[in-house]
Design an enzyme around this catalytic site. Structure first.
Site, PDB file in Angstrom:
ATOM      1  N   TYR B  17       0.865  -1.186   0.000  1.00  0.00           N
ATOM      2  CA  TYR B  17       0.000   0.000   0.000  1.00  0.00           C
ATOM      3  C   TYR B  17       0.893   1.225   0.000  1.00  0.00           C
ATOM      4  O   TYR B  17       1.564   1.490   0.995  1.00  0.00           O
ATOM      5  CB  TYR B  17      -0.879  -0.054   1.246  1.00  0.00           C
ATOM      6  N   HIS B 172     -11.199  -2.495   8.429  1.00  0.00           N
ATOM      7  CA  HIS B 172     -11.223  -1.294   9.274  1.00  0.00           C
ATOM      8  C   HIS B 172     -12.108  -1.477  10.494  1.00  0.00           C
ATOM      9  O   HIS B 172     -11.999  -0.746  11.465  1.00  0.00           O
ATOM     10  CB  HIS B 172     -11.660  -0.100   8.444  1.00  0.00           C
ATOM     11  N   LYS B 537     -10.602  16.747  16.747  1.00  0.00           N
ATOM     12  CA  LYS B 537      -9.998  15.928  15.692  1.00  0.00           C
ATOM     13  C   LYS B 537      -9.889  16.831  14.480  1.00  0.00           C
ATOM     14  O   LYS B 537     -10.795  16.886  13.653  1.00  0.00           O
ATOM     15  CB  LYS B 537     -10.914  14.729  15.447  1.00  0.00           C
ATOM     16  N   ASP B 541      -8.110  13.722   8.634  1.00  0.00           N
ATOM     17  CA  ASP B 541      -7.890  12.364   9.109  1.00  0.00           C
ATOM     18  C   ASP B 541      -9.122  11.843   9.850  1.00  0.00           C
ATOM     19  O   ASP B 541      -9.645  12.494  10.730  1.00  0.00           O
ATOM     20  CB  ASP B 541      -6.666  12.392  10.040  1.00  0.00           C
ATOM     21  N   HIS B 543      -9.302   8.718  11.350  1.00  0.00           N
ATOM     22  CA  HIS B 543      -9.023   7.624  12.285  1.00  0.00           C
ATOM     23  C   HIS B 543      -9.311   8.105  13.696  1.00  0.00           C
ATOM     24  O   HIS B 543      -8.479   8.756  14.319  1.00  0.00           O
ATOM     25  CB  HIS B 543      -7.569   7.157  12.139  1.00  0.00           C
TER      26      HIS B 543
END
Lengths: 331, 666
Positions: B17, B172, B537, B541, B543
């Protein structure tokens, strides 16, 4: 109250009225602060605000209803409508706290903000601090600060049918958002558990038949005339997702406000409600024992409602009485 | 049996990846990797590309070229595959909300290379539903997202028959904390939601529907409990076969095969003693290769240093070599299924299937997968599982070598060097990308662009397949940001439930938690009001595991927590901190853009007059950056090494005390 303190309060009050965000945020922190010197400063500020404030400006609106009824999305849609109408809006969003840790997850402010650079919206989240289904003692003074800086103050809280009395005794206009398909709201209304709101809303009308049935049931369960008199309680359908019915809801809220004003009810109601909250605040600070010292709940409420004195000056005086009173042990 | 007579199975597709900085730099990397024996490509796009912003959009600042390659238009895509013949390549693209757009660009580049699009082979991840639960690169609400997913599927089934239009991802979900049972249940529920939507769209005649089922592939995770993980893959195969036969009436067994690719687990990779990650990765790879009947079709392995920062080409080469050793040196590929007939394996597989069926019934009872995303059911389940995992690590019930046991270690020569063992993205990459984007915009035919976008808008609003007008946009020189902006206007944007509103797991609380609670309470009393914490956050992103776990733990420790989910701007964070009157701001950043984002947030805080609120950060932050951040005034930098969340909570209380003139030690 000494002079520098009074001047500081006057300065802060002026900044709040001008819409200064830092001042507003700072004042809310001050009202949240339980330390004695902060309490004294807060009292000075509130006394000042109430004096400066025309009793009939700003509208305090309560939105309550069971979890999952779509209150936050509806509030967000209302805020968009109000902003389009040029009104400045503040929100107090009340979430429950954990009975064990006292901690709380406060959410949904992002949903309610149209954008980060819109100075016409201000959101403060609050935990109910153990007052299950009700409002913590800080809500009322905070609403007074926000009324000084905004055209509309919206208080959003989860109501489960038992403690809406708090929000109904705080706001000029109370709106109950029912969950479509749930019979709870109807049952609570019929049983008289639910304080009759000024406006009933069934959100998520895109749910179709279920929502329509709930709408019909609520209509039938209501006597339609609010106990306050002169107000036919409307039952409205909205869809926060598509925006349907939100303008109409904002219109009805405006009509209720105008009715209160035209009948000169607003000031009297606020006085009555504020007496209730003052009592609650004193109870919170000094306990039942303190209330007894002031002659008991009934007498105290009557005293507060009857006098034409500034409530916060009265509050300061009552605190003074309690703080300087000889203790029960007669030391 | 002599070595020469043994017939070995073909090995799986080996990928890495990768993608970073720019299309040109990534192209060089791809060609190097191919020359070293990699047999397919796996493209990592940067976050602006994944969330539909051009490199010069304000939200893209600091993110361009960080976690993948920026692709703004056909020129970038062409550069990415320069000298790589698309007719012979098998390309996997990790792309979801903007998948139709990136596939459209790929098709347009194939045309320019003179390749018939019908011959293209590869995969678009195209599973937006899991983005709402983990990873977070969704853009539109669930319903239109499903529609875009199904448009891509129906288009490729008809026009690019060898393409894998969607890779349903359980990967995920495990990263977000899913147990094997939950992985099975939620992935299969997602697959049925998507297939039902394709069927109900009416775009595919009934007799061709089995072909659609046959094109569905999966992207699976493999954790360190490799026996159970092998069983999970066997369970997947069996459940998928049943589902395809019973729910969709697929009679051809080939079309019922559970085809899957793998990236092994990143959640379990540690920052402490990172060299141990090598054996973790190898064991995890074993889980998806051991059983021939449940073997992966394609594998990509993370690099050993992923928890430290971005891997370098050498780290990626090492990951590739692990695969080659297993496939070429060992005797694994010489045998049939080595686990068939084992009663132990069989019992475990059955247990997983039973558990997964029960969980699927729960999802159905909550309205199916799409409804469960909107109402937060699945997200809450995942947050709860992850919270349980974290609690078990804290208590030592779950042992992780080098993290909560055997922590003592000699200094590692691997992380000692000047670059600290990680990749540094050239800071000029973003500026150069923006300059080239602006040059591209200036030279294209704006009338053609406008027409193509108009067609796109009509298709989006009118409901016809999104792919043909998207391909037209690609040819006309439309940019990623423009394509997405049109769809944002038509479909609207969405914020997914955060899932943190779960009941406390540990009501009684361990001694450590009780101590933190007492400190939170006392400090709140000393400061006059309960301690409030904003968890922000910032950036693109998505995550959010770390932020969610800190939010839940903070609530359980007695803080009042303001957490609003992913993708907040620095201005939104500063404003929230001011309006909410918080005592501390905690940021979570995993994309590598922490330096830029912190700089922006500090400046917004200054403007708002709240520079005195202490700021801390958690994320994948290299030691050198941590020192820079602390020099800028950050009070603490937490990294994956900081596994004990009671300690994190305690540190935050100490910081709040110090910032408010209280004795920090008390």
């Amino acid at each position: 109250m000494n002079l520098p303190e009074a001047n500081a309060a006057a300065e802060l009050a002026a900044a709040i009225a001008s819409g200064d965000r830092a001042a507003i945020a700072g004042a809310l922190n001050l009202l949240d602060d339980r330390r004695p010197d902060a309490r004294a400063k807060a009292t000075a500020l509130l006394a000042h605000l109430q004096r400066a404030q025309d009793h009939a400006t700003g509208q305090l609106i309560g939105i309550t209803g069971p979890p999952g009824a779509g209150k936050s999305t509806l509030s967000a849609a209302l805020i968009r409508v109000w902003r389009q109408r040029g009104l400045r809006v503040a929100v107090l969003a009340v979430d429950p706290s954990s009975p064990i840790s006292g901690g709380a997850l406060l959410g949904d402010r992002v949903r309610m903000q149209t954008s980060a650079d819109d100075d016409g919206v201000f959101v403060r989240s609050l935990s109910n601090r153990g007052q299950f289904g009700g409002l913590s003692a800080e809500v009322w003074p905070m609403s007074i600060v926000l009324l000084a800086g905004f055209d509309i103050v919206l208080i959003e809280t989860v109501g489960v049918g038992q403690r809406e009395v708090d929000i109904a005794r705080l706001c000029d206009t109370t709106c109950y958002v029912a969950q479509p398909g749930s019979g709870d709201s109807v049952q609570f209304l019929k049983a008289g558990i639910l304080e009759v709101p000024h406006i009933l809303v069934v959100n998520k009308d895109d749910m179709g038949a279920v929502a329509r049935r709930t709408l019909a049931e609520l209509g039938a369960a209501l006597t339609r005339t609010h106990p306050d008199g002169h107000w036919q309680v409307p039952v409205l359908a909205t869809s926060a997702a598509s925006g349907t019915g939100v303008e109409a809801l904002a219109d009805v809220m405006q009509q209720h406000y105008e009715l209160l004003r035209s009948q000169q009810q607003l000031a009297a109601r606020r006085r009555r409600y504020q007496s209730y909250w003052l009592h609650k605040r004193l109870q919170d600070e000094f306990g039942s024992f303190g209330i007894e010292r002031l002659g008991g709940e009934k007498a105290l409420l009557a005293e507060l409602e009857a006098q034409d004195m500034n409530l916060f000056e009265q509050y300061a005086a009552l605190r003074q009485r309690l703080c300087s009173a000889p203790s029960a042990t007669g030391k | 049996m002599s070595q020469a007579t043994v017939k070995r199975d073909h090995p799986w597709l080996m990928r890495t990846y990768s993608g970073h900085s720019s299309a040109r730099a990534s192209n060089e990397l791809y060609r190097t990797n191919l020359s070293r024996g990699q047999t397919g490509l796996s493209v990592a796009f940067d976050l602006p590309t994944q969330t539909g912003y051009d490199s010069d959009h304000p939200l893209a600042r600091g993110e361009v070229g960080k976690v993948g390659v920026p692709i703004n238009h056909i020129g970038d895509m062409e550069a990415l595959f320069d000298q790589i013949p698309l007719g012979q390549m098998n390309t996997s693209m990790t792309i979801n909300a903007t998948a139709p757009w990136l596939l459209a660009l790929y098709i347009a580049v194939a045309e320019r290379q003179g390749v018939d699009p019908a011959a293209l082979q590869g995969t678009t991840q195209n599973d937006v539903l899991k983005e709402f639960l983990s990873r977070g690169t969704y853009i539109f609400p669930p319903q239109p997202s499903v529609r875009l997913t199904t448009d891509l599927i129906t288009y490729t089934v008809q026009h690019i028959p060898k393409w894998n239009p969607t890779n349903i991802c359980s990967y995920h979900l495990q990263e977000a904390g899913a147990t094997p049972t939950q992985e099975l249940a939620f992935a299969l529920s997602t697959a049925t939601a998507i297939l039902d939507a394709v069927r109900d769209s009416g775009q595919i005649p009934a007799e061709r529907f089995p072909a659609v089922v046959g094109r569905i592939s999966f992207f699976v995770n493999a954790g360190i409990r490799f026996v159970e993980e092998t069983c999970k893959l066997r369970a997947f195969g069996r459940m998928w076969d049943t589902l395809a036969r019973e729910r969709y009436g697929v009679s051809d067994p080939k079309q019922r095969l559970f085809r899957y690719g793998v990236q092994v687990n990143s959640l379990g990779l540690t920052e402490s003693q990172p060299e141990n990650n090598v054996q973790r990765i190898v064991l995890e790879m074993l889980a998806v290769t051991l059983s021939k009947n449940a073997r992966a079709r394609a594998i990509q392995l993370p690099a050993w240093n992923e928890a430290l920062g971005l891997p370098r080409p050498w780290d990626q080469q090492w990951a590739l070599r692990m695969q080659q050793v297993l496939a070429l040196e060992t005797d694994l590929l010489e045998y049939g299924d080595v686990l068939d007939g084992s009663p132990v394996i069989e019992a475990k597989v059955q247990e997983l299937i039973d558990g997964a069926l029960a969980e699927i019934a729960q999802v159905d009872a909550h309205g199916g997968m799409v409804a469960c995303i909107d109402n937060g059911y699945v997200k809450r389940e995942l947050v709860q599982s992850h919270t349980r995992r974290m609690r078990n690590i804290e208590s030592g019930e779950l042992q992780i070598v080098g993290v909560n046991c055997y922590q003592e270690s000699a200094e590692s020569p691997l992380t000692a060097g000047e670059e600290s063992g990680i990749m540094k993205v050239d800071e000029r990459a973003e500026r150069e990308q923006i300059a080239s984007l602006q040059a591209f915009r200036a030279q294209r035919d704006s009338t053609k662009v406008a027409q193509a976008l108009q067609q796109l808008r009509s298709a989006a609003a009118g409901g016809s397949n999104i792919m043909p007008p998207s391909i037209e946009c690609a040819r006309a020189g439309v940019t990623t940001g423009e394509w997405s902006a049109v769809l944002r206007e038509v479909f609207g944007e969405y914020r997914a439930p955060t899932g943190i509103d779960i009941a406390p797991l540990n009501l009684a609380g361990s001694d450590a938690l009780e101590q933190v609670r007492a400190r939170v309470r006392c400090t709140g009393e000393e400061l006059g009001r309960p301690l409030r914490l904003l968890i922000g956050k910032p950036g693109l992103d998505g995550h959010s595991n770390g932020a969610e776990q800190i939010a839940v733990k903070g609530r359980d420790a007695g803080f009042e927590i303001v957490y609003e989910g992913i993708r907040l701007t620095p201005a939104q964070i500063a404003r929230a901190a001011q309006e909410e009157g918080v005592h501390l701001i905690g940021l979570s950043v995993l994309s590598g853009s922490h330096l830029e984002l912190v700089e922006d947030i500090l400046s917004e805080m200054k403007t708002a007059g709240i520079a005195d609120i202490p700021l801390v950060i958690g994320g994948i932050i290299p030691a050198e950056d941590a020192r820079r951040l602390q020099a800028q005034g950050l009070k603490a930098v937490f990294t994956p090494k900081d596994i004990d969340m009671n300690v994190i909570m305690d540190t935050m209380v100490t910081i709040i005390r110090a910032a408010n003139g209280l004795d920090p030690a008390a």
